[in-house]
Each structure stands twice: as C-alpha cells, then as structure tokens.
Scaffold this active site. Structure first.
Site, short mmCIF file in Angstrom:
data_model
loop_
_atom_site.label_atom_id
_atom_site.label_comp_id
_atom_site.label_asym_id
_atom_site.label_seq_id
_atom_site.Cartn_x
_atom_site.Cartn_y
_atom_site.Cartn_z
N CYS A 155 -3.78 6.99 -10.72
CA CYS A 155 -4.05 8.43 -10.71
C CYS A 155 -3.84 9.08 -12.09
O CYS A 155 -4.51 10.05 -12.42
CB CYS A 155 -3.17 9.11 -9.67
N HIS A 195 -2.08 16.20 -11.58
CA HIS A 195 -1.53 15.59 -12.80
C HIS A 195 -2.19 16.27 -14.00
O HIS A 195 -3.42 16.30 -14.12
CB HIS A 195 -1.85 14.10 -12.85
N1 LIG Z 1 0.91 8.67 -3.30
C1 LIG Z 1 -0.01 8.54 -4.25
O1 LIG Z 1 -0.55 9.51 -4.80
C2 LIG Z 1 -0.46 7.17 -4.69
C3 LIG Z 1 -1.39 7.08 -5.72
C4 LIG Z 1 -1.86 5.84 -6.09
C5 LIG Z 1 -1.38 4.71 -5.46
N2 LIG Z 1 -0.44 4.80 -4.47
C6 LIG Z 1 -0.04 3.56 -3.79
O2 LIG Z 1 -0.59 3.57 -2.47
C7 LIG Z 1 0.28 2.88 -1.58
C8 LIG Z 1 0.65 3.82 -0.44
O3 LIG Z 1 1.35 4.94 -0.97
P1 LIG Z 1 1.87 6.11 -0.04
O4 LIG Z 1 2.38 7.13 -0.95
O5 LIG Z 1 0.84 6.46 0.96
O6 LIG Z 1 3.09 5.35 0.70
P2 LIG Z 1 3.80 5.72 2.10
O7 LIG Z 1 3.59 7.14 2.42
O8 LIG Z 1 5.16 5.17 2.01
O9 LIG Z 1 2.96 4.83 3.18
C9 LIG Z 1 3.03 3.46 3.22
C10 LIG Z 1 2.15 2.86 4.30
O10 LIG Z 1 2.31 1.43 4.27
C11 LIG Z 1 2.84 0.98 5.53
N3 LIG Z 1 3.83 -0.08 5.30
C12 LIG Z 1 5.02 0.05 4.68
N4 LIG Z 1 5.67 -1.14 4.69
C13 LIG Z 1 4.85 -2.02 5.32
C14 LIG Z 1 4.96 -3.39 5.68
N5 LIG Z 1 6.04 -4.11 5.35
N6 LIG Z 1 3.94 -3.97 6.33
C15 LIG Z 1 2.83 -3.27 6.65
N7 LIG Z 1 2.68 -1.96 6.37
C16 LIG Z 1 3.68 -1.34 5.70
C17 LIG Z 1 3.48 2.19 6.18
O11 LIG Z 1 3.50 2.01 7.57
P3 LIG Z 1 4.66 2.70 8.50
O12 LIG Z 1 4.32 4.15 8.60
O13 LIG Z 1 4.50 1.98 9.79
O14 LIG Z 1 5.96 2.44 7.81
C18 LIG Z 1 2.52 3.31 5.73
O15 LIG Z 1 1.37 3.29 6.51
C19 LIG Z 1 1.47 2.43 -2.40
O16 LIG Z 1 1.28 1.08 -2.77
C20 LIG Z 1 1.46 3.36 -3.61
O17 LIG Z 1 2.03 2.74 -4.74
C21 LIG Z 1 0.02 6.02 -4.06
#
Ligand SMILES: NC(=O)c1ccc[n+]([C@@H]2O[C@H](COP(=O)([O-])OP(=O)(O)OC[C@H]3O[C@@H](n4cnc5c(N)ncnc54)[C@H](OP(=O)(O)O)[C@@H]3O)[C@@H](O)[C@H]2O)c1
Length: 361
Positions: free
Chosen positions: A158, A251
């Site tokens: 991002c 950002h």
């Molecule tokens: N937030 C941003 O703006 C952004 C930007 C770029 C990239 N990212 C990347 O995108 C990914 C998701 O980010 P997020 O902010 O959406 O994270 P988040 O809100 O913590 O969501 C994580 C997701 O992954 C699932 N999960 C967690 N542990 C798992 C496991 N052991 N096995 C299978 N599923 C699992 C969770 O399921 P449950 O609900 O069942 O726990 C939830 O659906 C990350 O890798 C992050 O680095 C985020």
C-alpha cells in the site's frame, strides 16, 4: 443462474477481507459465493463469525450474512465452489506462499493482497495502469506449477501507491534519485482507533518491513520479463522512511526527486493529469476515470478531504515545487485499503478477466 464469476475470499473475516466483500457488493462481473477464514471461524454464519469486528463504514452486505464460513486450509472444499479467489489471510509468509500455490494447483487463480509471493520471480506484481504486460509471466508460472488455468498474481504494498504512479507518469523525464517519507494510516496495520488507542495523538517512527518494500517494490513494477521471470529495473534509486500517524485511512508521501532531463512545472503537471492506462482504455468496472489528479491549492491533498477521490481508486498530488538540493518535490496521497489493498486487487482481477486469464471453470 448468474453469469458472474464465483469468487471466494480467503481471510474474509479480516479487515482486508471485509473490504473485498464491501467492494464486491453489486460488482458487475464477480459474485462472492464463498468465504474462508481460520478454523476459529469455520462452520459459523459469516455475520456471527465477524461478530463485533465489522470495520467498514457501510453495513455488511445482506447477501453474505448467511454464508457459512469455510476453513482456508481445506483447499479442495473451497476451490471446488469458485472460479477464483482473493487472498487476504494473515498467516506466516511460508504458510501463505504454500496455501496460495495449493489453491493455484487446484486450477483456481489466486489474486493476492499478501506480500508472500511479491518476489517470486514468475509471479506478476501489478498496478494495472503501470505494468499490465507483466501478467504475461503467468504462462511461465503455470508451466512451473503444472497447471492450465491456476496461478498466483499479486498487487504491491500500500505504501508505494502514493508516489510510484506519479514517478511512472514522469518516466520520460528520467527520474533517477528519489527520497520518500510516508505517513501511513493505522488501517494499514488492520487497526482502528478502537483497537489501537495508543495511536491517538501519537506518531510511531517504525513500521516493520515497510521501508524495504517502499524502496524495492517500485523497481519490480518498472521491470521487464526476461527468460520467464520479472527482472527489476535498476535505473532509479529510492530511499525511504515510513512513519505511522494517527489517521484512519490514507497514506501520504512527501517526495523529493532528481531527474536526468529538466522538466518544467507545467510539463510535470500535464504528465500527471494526462496519465492513463489499460484500465481506463478498457473501462474496467473499478478503474478511476482519472488515475492521478494534480491539486493546485497549497493545503491539498488532505486526508480528510481527498482520500476518497475516485472512490478511493485515484491518486492525489499537490505541492509540486522546485527544491534547492533535489530537482522537484511533491506530496502524494492514496487510499491504503482501497487502491492500496482490496481495490487494487479487484482491479487486477478485472484486468485478468479482460486479458482472458480468469474465466469460468
Ligand atoms: N490492512 C491493510 O491495509 C493491509 C494492506 C496490505 C496487506 N495486508 C495484509 O493482508 C493480510 C490480512 O490483513 P488484515 O489486516 O485483513 O488482517 P486481519 O484483520 O487480522 O485478518 C486476518 C484474516 O486471516 C485469517 N487468519 C488468521 N490466522 C489464520 C490461520 N492461522 N489460518 C487461516 N486463516 C487465518 C483470519 O481469520 P479469523 O477471523 O478466523 O481469525 C482473518 O480472516 C495480512 O497478511 C496483511 O499483512 C493488509
């Protein structure tokens, strides 16, 4: 029966997953039919699995509330229901790499928001306005995976969206040295102020891994396919500092640039305002009409006023002026969870459909 492509969201209960679900409500080409998350959520109705964790400004779409969440790790179970998946799971990098390839090997294309495959040499990392031709590397990836329609494609981090498109628009003037400081929103860490109260009235001068991504990922986007892999460009050097600021979405980047050629201010502004790419030509459903806009006012772009420009898919630029050490400096702003995350991935999927890489199974 709907003609839309059936989509699964891996990590659909998380913040980025929720953004995918919101953006895909009423999408003309794609329909969310399947949602998968960790074993903690599997087996529950989507609405119950998310519970109080819904973080979007708009209400949860009715169409997804009753979907029974599946376990991301049950790959065949999820894959058999869908034409392709978006990936937003949060697991270790190695686990994400393995699971995304496992989906690809079931002949299910994966469009990922994660960083795990961004440096896999035959995985395209694409901003559709900048390097749509990198999707051609998919043919080499499919040979490696032994698939006919399954592959992984990713979008970049991002942080780079607030300046890499601008530098691309200025390519003819040959930018070669760039200093960038990013001021990054807390939603980039998957957080709101409710779950990260320490960020109120605060600044944290560290975001793990972000500076390396900010310096290196633009070079891969400007690279070329050679011998079946993407070779990063080497004609620009970028150095960066990435800082977390008390902003929910958006950002900002403050950028200094040296050019080999000497453009005028008017030339630089024209290049920004006139820059467009394949998504605009093809009128892809999520493409902004104007990708980058220049704002003349001294106090713009502002997060509060400008982050939602073009539904969060456009880039805002302002404060372009000559610098006493570098040639020019400017400020850029983009929406980190729309253009920088789920929206960027949806646009990649639209491009992949238009290019014929994503079809009905
Ligand atoms: N937030 C941003 O703006 C952004 C930007 C770029 C990239 N990212 C990347 O995108 C990914 C998701 O980010 P997020 O902010 O959406 O994270 P988040 O809100 O913590 O969501 C994580 C997701 O992954 C699932 N999960 C967690 N542990 C798992 C496991 N052991 N096995 C299978 N599923 C699992 C969770 O399921 P449950 O609900 O069942 O726990 C939830 O659906 C990350 O890798 C992050 O680095 C985020």
């Amino acid at each position: 029966m709907s003609d839309k492509l059936k989509v699964g969201i891996l990590g659909g209960t998380g913040m980025v997953g929720q953004r995918f679900i919101s953006l895909l409500e009423n999408h003309p080409w794609f329909e969310v039919t399947t949602i998968a998350a960790s074993p903690r959520s599997a087996g529950q109705r989507y609405e119950d699995a998310v519970g109080g964790r819904w973080k979007m400004d708009t209400p949860m779409p009715e169409a997804v509330k009753d979907i029974i969440v599946k376990n991301v790790n049950e790959v065949e179970e999820v894959a058999k229901e869908v034409d392709f998946v978006f990936s937003a799971v949060d697991m270790s990098k190695d686990e994400i790499k393995a699971i995304e390839e496992a989906y690809a090997k079931t002949e299910t294309p994966v469009v990922s928001n994660n960083s795990a495959h961004r440096w896999t040499p035959d995985v395209p990392m694409v901003v559709p306005e900048i390097n749509p031709q990198h999707m051609e590397v998919i043919e080499f990836q499919k040979k490696r995976l032994g698939t006919t329609r399954g592959f992984v494609a990713v979008k970049p981090n991002c942080s780079i969206q607030s300046y890499a498109p601008v530098l691309t628009a200025w390519k003819e003037f040959e930018p070669y040295e760039v200093v960038v400081t990013t001021y990054q929103a807390i939603s980039g860490a998957g957080k709101t102020f409710k779950d990260w109260p320490e960020m109120e009235h605060n600044i944290i001068p560290f975001i793990s891994g972000e500076e390396e991504k900010s310096e290196k990922e633009p070079l891969r986007i400007w690279g070329e396919i050679k011998d079946g892999v993407i070779v990063p460009a080497d004609y620009v050097k970028i150095t960066s500092q990435c800082i977390r600021v008390p902003v929910l979405n958006g950002h900002t980047a403050a950028v200094f640039v040296k050019f080999k050629k000497q453009p005028t201010k008017e030339q630089l502004i024209d290049a920004i305002n006139n820059f467009s790419g394949v998504p605009q030509e093809l009128e892809l459903p999520s493409a902004p009409k104007q990708f980058i806009r220049y704002m003349e006012e001294d106090n713009r772009p502002q997060v509060a006023l400008d982050v939602d420009y073009e539904n969060g898919m456009g880039i805002n630029v302002g404060r372009l002026r000559e610098d006493s050490i570098y040639d020019w400096k400017f400020v850029g702003l983009s929406h980190n969870t729309v253009r920088g995350a789920a929206g960027g991935a949806v646009l990649c999927a639209e491009l992949l459909k238009a290019q014929g890489y994503i079809t009905k199974k």
